[in-house]
Design a protein around this motif. Structure first.
Motif, PDB file in Angstrom:
ATOM      1  N   ALA A   5       0.845  -1.195   0.000  1.00  0.00           N
ATOM      2  CA  ALA A   5       0.000   0.000   0.000  1.00  0.00           C
ATOM      3  C   ALA A   5       0.878   1.243   0.000  1.00  0.00           C
ATOM      4  O   ALA A   5       1.600   1.495   0.968  1.00  0.00           O
ATOM      5  CB  ALA A   5      -0.917  -0.009   1.218  1.00  0.00           C
ATOM      6  N   PRO A   6       0.841   2.033  -1.062  1.00  0.00           N
ATOM      7  CA  PRO A   6       1.721   3.201  -1.141  1.00  0.00           C
ATOM      8  C   PRO A   6       1.179   4.390  -0.360  1.00  0.00           C
ATOM      9  O   PRO A   6      -0.022   4.496  -0.103  1.00  0.00           O
ATOM     10  CB  PRO A   6       1.736   3.511  -2.642  1.00  0.00           C
ATOM     11  N   ALA A   7       2.077   5.288   0.010  1.00  0.00           N
ATOM     12  CA  ALA A   7       1.663   6.609   0.470  1.00  0.00           C
ATOM     13  C   ALA A   7       1.294   7.436  -0.758  1.00  0.00           C
ATOM     14  O   ALA A   7       1.723   7.138  -1.880  1.00  0.00           O
ATOM     15  CB  ALA A   7       2.787   7.275   1.248  1.00  0.00           C
ATOM     16  N   LEU A   8       0.485   8.472  -0.544  1.00  0.00           N
ATOM     17  CA  LEU A   8       0.073   9.344  -1.636  1.00  0.00           C
ATOM     18  C   LEU A   8       0.403  10.787  -1.300  1.00  0.00           C
ATOM     19  O   LEU A   8       0.352  11.200  -0.143  1.00  0.00           O
ATOM     20  CB  LEU A   8      -1.438   9.226  -1.896  1.00  0.00           C
ATOM     21  N   ARG A   9       0.735  11.539  -2.333  1.00  0.00           N
ATOM     22  CA  ARG A   9       0.914  12.993  -2.193  1.00  0.00           C
ATOM     23  C   ARG A   9      -0.010  13.663  -3.201  1.00  0.00           C
ATOM     24  O   ARG A   9       0.085  13.412  -4.399  1.00  0.00           O
ATOM     25  CB  ARG A   9       2.353  13.407  -2.440  1.00  0.00           C
ATOM     26  N   ILE A  10      -0.915  14.475  -2.677  1.00  0.00           N
ATOM     27  CA  ILE A  10      -1.927  15.137  -3.501  1.00  0.00           C
ATOM     28  C   ILE A  10      -1.716  16.639  -3.351  1.00  0.00           C
ATOM     29  O   ILE A  10      -1.806  17.181  -2.245  1.00  0.00           O
ATOM     30  CB  ILE A  10      -3.341  14.739  -3.049  1.00  0.00           C
ATOM     31  N   ALA A  11      -1.424  17.303  -4.460  1.00  0.00           N
ATOM     32  CA  ALA A  11      -1.085  18.722  -4.373  1.00  0.00           C
ATOM     33  C   ALA A  11      -1.642  19.473  -5.571  1.00  0.00           C
ATOM     34  O   ALA A  11      -1.722  18.927  -6.687  1.00  0.00           O
ATOM     35  CB  ALA A  11       0.427  18.909  -4.299  1.00  0.00           C
ATOM     36  N   GLY A  12      -2.043  20.725  -5.339  1.00  0.00           N
ATOM     37  CA  GLY A  12      -2.493  21.581  -6.430  1.00  0.00           C
ATOM     38  C   GLY A  12      -3.784  22.295  -6.118  1.00  0.00           C
ATOM     39  O   GLY A  12      -4.254  22.326  -4.981  1.00  0.00           O
ATOM     40  N   LEU A  25      -3.961  22.986  -2.330  1.00  0.00           N
ATOM     41  CA  LEU A  25      -4.192  21.744  -1.600  1.00  0.00           C
ATOM     42  C   LEU A  25      -2.886  20.977  -1.445  1.00  0.00           C
ATOM     43  O   LEU A  25      -2.105  20.844  -2.378  1.00  0.00           O
ATOM     44  CB  LEU A  25      -5.199  20.893  -2.367  1.00  0.00           C
ATOM     45  N   LEU A  26      -2.651  20.461  -0.254  1.00  0.00           N
ATOM     46  CA  LEU A  26      -1.512  19.582  -0.023  1.00  0.00           C
ATOM     47  C   LEU A  26      -1.927  18.527   1.000  1.00  0.00           C
ATOM     48  O   LEU A  26      -2.169  18.834   2.167  1.00  0.00           O
ATOM     49  CB  LEU A  26      -0.291  20.349   0.496  1.00  0.00           C
ATOM     50  N   LEU A  27      -2.026  17.295   0.533  1.00  0.00           N
ATOM     51  CA  LEU A  27      -2.390  16.172   1.388  1.00  0.00           C
ATOM     52  C   LEU A  27      -1.277  15.133   1.325  1.00  0.00           C
ATOM     53  O   LEU A  27      -0.977  14.607   0.254  1.00  0.00           O
ATOM     54  CB  LEU A  27      -3.703  15.532   0.928  1.00  0.00           C
ATOM     55  N   GLU A  28      -0.684  14.863   2.468  1.00  0.00           N
ATOM     56  CA  GLU A  28       0.291  13.780   2.577  1.00  0.00           C
ATOM     57  C   GLU A  28      -0.434  12.604   3.220  1.00  0.00           C
ATOM     58  O   GLU A  28      -0.756  12.622   4.407  1.00  0.00           O
ATOM     59  CB  GLU A  28       1.489  14.210   3.430  1.00  0.00           C
ATOM     60  N   VAL A  29      -0.736  11.595   2.417  1.00  0.00           N
ATOM     61  CA  VAL A  29      -1.525  10.442   2.848  1.00  0.00           C
ATOM     62  C   VAL A  29      -0.569   9.288   3.143  1.00  0.00           C
ATOM     63  O   VAL A  29       0.073   8.768   2.228  1.00  0.00           O
ATOM     64  CB  VAL A  29      -2.537  10.034   1.760  1.00  0.00           C
ATOM     65  N   PRO A  30      -0.437   8.870   4.408  1.00  0.00           N
ATOM     66  CA  PRO A  30       0.511   7.795   4.725  1.00  0.00           C
ATOM     67  C   PRO A  30       0.063   6.450   4.172  1.00  0.00           C
ATOM     68  O   PRO A  30      -1.139   6.170   4.080  1.00  0.00           O
ATOM     69  CB  PRO A  30       0.531   7.792   6.255  1.00  0.00           C
ATOM     70  N   GLY A  31       0.996   5.635   3.785  1.00  0.00           N
ATOM     71  CA  GLY A  31       0.678   4.309   3.303  1.00  0.00           C
ATOM     72  C   GLY A  31       0.242   3.397   4.432  1.00  0.00           C
ATOM     73  O   GLY A  31       0.764   3.457   5.546  1.00  0.00           O
ATOM     74  N   GLY A  32      -0.751   2.563   4.158  1.00  0.00           N
ATOM     75  CA  GLY A  32      -1.179   1.570   5.132  1.00  0.00           C
ATOM     76  C   GLY A  32      -2.026   2.077   6.267  1.00  0.00           C
ATOM     77  O   GLY A  32      -2.210   1.376   7.267  1.00  0.00           O
ATOM     78  N   GLY A  33      -2.568   3.285   6.157  1.00  0.00           N
ATOM     79  CA  GLY A  33      -3.406   3.828   7.223  1.00  0.00           C
ATOM     80  C   GLY A  33      -4.628   4.518   6.671  1.00  0.00           C
ATOM     81  O   GLY A  33      -4.818   4.629   5.453  1.00  0.00           O
ATOM     82  N   TRP A  34      -5.502   4.965   7.576  1.00  0.00           N
ATOM     83  CA  TRP A  34      -6.746   5.644   7.206  1.00  0.00           C
ATOM     84  C   TRP A  34      -6.541   7.155   7.277  1.00  0.00           C
ATOM     85  O   TRP A  34      -6.199   7.695   8.328  1.00  0.00           O
ATOM     86  CB  TRP A  34      -7.870   5.264   8.155  1.00  0.00           C
ATOM     87  N   THR A  35      -6.763   7.831   6.161  1.00  0.00           N
ATOM     88  CA  THR A  35      -6.762   9.289   6.110  1.00  0.00           C
ATOM     89  C   THR A  35      -8.190   9.753   5.888  1.00  0.00           C
ATOM     90  O   THR A  35      -8.840   9.335   4.931  1.00  0.00           O
ATOM     91  CB  THR A  35      -5.855   9.804   4.989  1.00  0.00           C
TER      92      THR A  35
END
Length: 244
Positions: A5-12, A25-35
């Protein structure tokens, strides 16, 4: 699960036509967890979920969504939309296994039956959607998502049609079944966010603000003091109170 399960980076900037729904927008979504994503209606939470899942949407993100392993997300995301989207002519078991059927693979009906039973739908496998309550249909949709076994999962208001007791039970089931996945939960329910989040953000027109969470690992007890305190703080954040 197929793959880590990868981490995600969502920006813009999240835009709909000429309107900017969410800026910087800047969301740092950790891998393997609930965001968990909270925010008022219209800010673009569901739209963002569709973009992560690669689904069609009139909105666009002027920026990007990147996985930590530098691989495309296509084919690695399971999504549960707000509506149950069950096929009216198919029974609960067939609806739960529709993904495999559409891919031309043999569905794992035994696992589907097990998950339907765990979701409180034992004995209802052969009922069509019209013969099920709204909450029962939503649980079939949840099973359909769980059985996909993808490393990234987007859940958009997955428990909204359930009564309080069933909602808590399904939250616990989803937390167990999706352990180790990268889960993005979109919800309007601060208590749900306080129970389930490893990381939580409040989305608004000016971006995303990270919210404080209790130290205890999720799923947290509903009646724990720290869970209720986080719920109150999240309500304050949604109402725009500075103390939140």
């Amino acid at each position: 699960m197929t793959g880590a399960a990868p981490a995600l980076r969502i920006a813009g900037d999240l835009r709909l036509g000429t309107q900017t729904l969410c800026r910087d927008l800047l969301l740092e979504v950790p891998g393997g967890g609930w965001t968990v994503l909270l925010g008022r209606s219209g800010v673009g939470k569901s739209t963002l979920g569709r973009l992560i899942a690669g689904l069609a949407t009139p909105a666009r993100l002027i920026g990007g969504i990147a996985a930590s392993d530098d691989r495309p997300l296509a084919g690695r995301v399971a999504v549960m939309a707000q509506g149950d989207q069950l096929l009216p002519w198919a029974n609960a078991l067939s609806n739960a296994t529709i993904g495999a059927q559409l891919r031309g693979k043999a569905p794992d009906r035994a696992r589907a039956r097990t998950l339907l039973a765990r979701a409180g739908l034992n004995g209802l496998e052969h009922r069509r959607p019209a013969q099920l309550s709204g909450g029962q249909r939503q649980r079939v949709a949840l099973v359909r998502t769980l059985i996909e076994d993808k490393p990234v999962v987007v859940l958009d208001e997955p428990f909204s049609a359930l009564d309080a007791g069933t909602r808590a039970a399904m939250q616990d089931l989803a937390a167990r079944m999706l352990a180790g996945r990268t889960v993005i939960l979109i919800t309007h329910d601060p208590l749900e966010a306080a129970r389930l989040a490893h990381r939580a953000f409040l989305l608004g027109s000016e971006g995303a603000r990270r919210l404080d969470l209790p130290d205890r690992s999720p799923p947290r007890p509903i009646d724990a003091a720290e869970t209720l305190a986080a719920q109150g703080a999240f309500y304050g954040a949604l109402l725009g109170r500075a103390a939140a």
